[in-house]
Design a protein around this motif. Structure first.
Motif, mmCIF file in Angstrom:
data_model
loop_
_atom_site.group_PDB
_atom_site.id
_atom_site.type_symbol
_atom_site.label_atom_id
_atom_site.label_comp_id
_atom_site.label_asym_id
_atom_site.label_seq_id
_atom_site.Cartn_x
_atom_site.Cartn_y
_atom_site.Cartn_z
ATOM 1 N N SER A 124 21.377 -105.981 81.305
ATOM 2 C CA SER A 124 22.000 -104.710 81.678
ATOM 3 C C SER A 124 22.705 -104.043 80.503
ATOM 4 C CB SER A 124 23.008 -104.926 82.811
ATOM 5 O OG SER A 124 22.370 -105.460 83.951
ATOM 6 N N SER A 125 23.284 -104.824 79.616
ATOM 7 C CA SER A 125 24.127 -104.258 78.564
ATOM 8 C C SER A 125 23.438 -104.134 77.209
ATOM 9 C CB SER A 125 25.398 -105.105 78.397
ATOM 10 O OG SER A 125 25.064 -106.434 78.019
ATOM 11 N N GLU A 126 22.405 -104.931 76.945
ATOM 12 C CA GLU A 126 21.847 -104.973 75.591
ATOM 13 C C GLU A 126 20.378 -104.550 75.493
ATOM 14 O OE1 GLU A 126 22.936 -108.215 73.052
ATOM 15 O OE2 GLU A 126 24.509 -108.879 74.429
ATOM 16 N N LEU A 127 19.707 -104.427 76.611
ATOM 17 C CA LEU A 127 18.305 -104.031 76.574
ATOM 18 C C LEU A 127 18.150 -102.582 77.018
ATOM 19 C CD1 LEU A 127 16.491 -107.174 78.028
ATOM 20 C CD2 LEU A 127 16.890 -106.587 75.640
ATOM 21 N N ASP A 128 17.167 -101.895 76.469
ATOM 22 C CA ASP A 128 16.892 -100.518 76.870
ATOM 23 C C ASP A 128 16.448 -100.455 78.323
ATOM 24 O OD1 ASP A 128 17.501 -99.515 74.382
ATOM 25 O OD2 ASP A 128 15.418 -99.414 73.699
ATOM 26 N N PHE A 129 16.733 -99.314 78.948
ATOM 27 C CA PHE A 129 16.314 -99.093 80.335
ATOM 28 C C PHE A 129 14.813 -99.294 80.487
ATOM 29 C CE2 PHE A 129 14.677 -96.414 83.718
ATOM 30 C CZ PHE A 129 15.577 -96.609 84.763
ATOM 31 N N SER A 130 14.042 -98.842 79.518
ATOM 32 C CA SER A 130 12.583 -98.909 79.626
ATOM 33 C C SER A 130 12.054 -100.337 79.603
ATOM 34 C CB SER A 130 11.930 -98.113 78.497
ATOM 35 O OG SER A 130 12.282 -98.636 77.231
ATOM 36 N N VAL A 131 12.883 -101.287 79.135
ATOM 37 C CA VAL A 131 12.475 -102.699 79.119
ATOM 38 C C VAL A 131 12.816 -103.379 80.437
ATOM 39 C CG1 VAL A 131 12.814 -104.944 77.991
ATOM 40 C CG2 VAL A 131 12.701 -102.851 76.615
#
Length: 318
Positions: free
Chosen positions: A48-55
């Motif tokens: 939730s905090s470190e990955l892009d939304f698209s991932v």
């Protein structure tokens, strides 16, 4: 008011493939390389905090259907794309066998905007009231035609709900169950209409399937007036600017950058990019959002515009 997005794609529904999901997993694992998670909660926080939304997410694949909840026992919804099916499930669950009253506002009657209606569950429930509002003379004809043989097994006449078609006049305010609704003509093949919804000092604009030519100052100022100080503008941003002014000029759709420019002119508060190109994957849509946000920052004067991208399942409070 609360806005729920049940369908946000344009032209045709799309879905993630097994290859898409595999690629998202591979990217997530690559980003997490060397990390150890001792619980689901730790892994969830990382995603939730470190990955892009698209991932970690998807913008979804249903065609247009946007609910506007307006502190009423009745329902208000824009367009009946394939997102109308999950919207119907939501209505039936919330009603708990009680008949509903649903007010539908149609931008136009191209297939991607009506294709969900034959799968809209409340249409099959006796005593349900469905009022389909629009400015097109062919409104009722289009809905009946798509369910006529041999295209669909259930004819429109077999639907159990009480269905009424209501003709609206462009730029004329209408009071619909406590909600003020104003339609506005837009540039699109066969014409489309945007809608401005107002209640208790709040305003939401739904403007999809509209091409904007900003070199036409009068046209731009007309839409800036229609968007004026809106709390939320849901805007057709199907293309990147380069596409919209070159190979896809006169295709009836707009871009992320033009959405920012018009909302800045209107001093709107929140721009939501909508009617996503079905050929664009999640990473491309996220890049278009970042591009629009960066453009807004570079061109900002004394008024900050929030910029978001819609996705199936998004809810916004106004």
């Amino acid at each position: 008011m609360r806005i729920r997005f049940w369908g946000t794609r344009g032209s045709i529904p799309v879905a993630l493939t097994s290859v898409d999901i595999r690629d998202k997993l591979a990217l997530a694992l690559l980003e997490a390389s060397g990390r150890r998670f001792d619980s689901y909660e730790e892994a969830h926080d990382f995603a939730s905090s470190e990955l892009d939304f698209s991932v970690t997410n998807t913008f979804g694949g249903h065609t247009p259907c946007v609910e506007i909840e307006a502190d009423s026992e009745e329902y208000f919804v824009c367009d009946m794309g394939s997102g109308a099916r999950p919207f119907g499930v939501h209505v039936l669950a919330k009603q708990a066998r009680r008949p509903a009253t649903v007010n539908v506002f149609m931008s136009h009657v191209h297939w991607d905007h009506i294709m969900g209606f034959p799968f809209f569950g409340p249409a099959y429930v006796p005593n349900t009231k469905i009022r389909i509002h629009g400015c097109h003379d062919v409104l009722e004809q289009a809905f009946r035609l798509q369910q006529a043989a041999p295209c669909f097994p259930v004819d429109f006449s077999q639907l159990a709900a009480n269905i009424e078609f209501v003709k609206l006049e462009p730029d004329k305010p209408n009071l619909v169950s406590g909600l003020t609704v104003i339609p506005h003509l837009q540039l699109h093949s066969g014409d489309s209409y945007g809608y401005r919804f107002e209640k208790d000092g709040k305003s939401v604009v739904y403007s999809t399937d509209s091409e904007h030519k900003l070199e036409n100052r009068a046209e731009a100022e007309g839409f800036a007036a229609f968007f004026k100080e809106a709390d939320v503008v849901i805007f057709d941003a199907m293309y990147a600017l380069a596409e919209a002014i070159s190979v896809k000029a006169d295709w009836g759709h707009s871009s992320n950058i033009v959405g920012v420019e018009l909302c800045q002119m209107a001093r709107a508060k929140h721009l939501v990019l909508f009617h996503h190109e079905p050929a664009n994957d999640d990473a491309t849509l996220e890049s278009l959002l970042k591009e629009a946000r960066r453009f807004e920052e570079l061109t900002r004067s004394d008024h900050a515009l929030k910029v978001s991208a819609s996705y199936d399942g998004l809810e916004l409070d106004v």
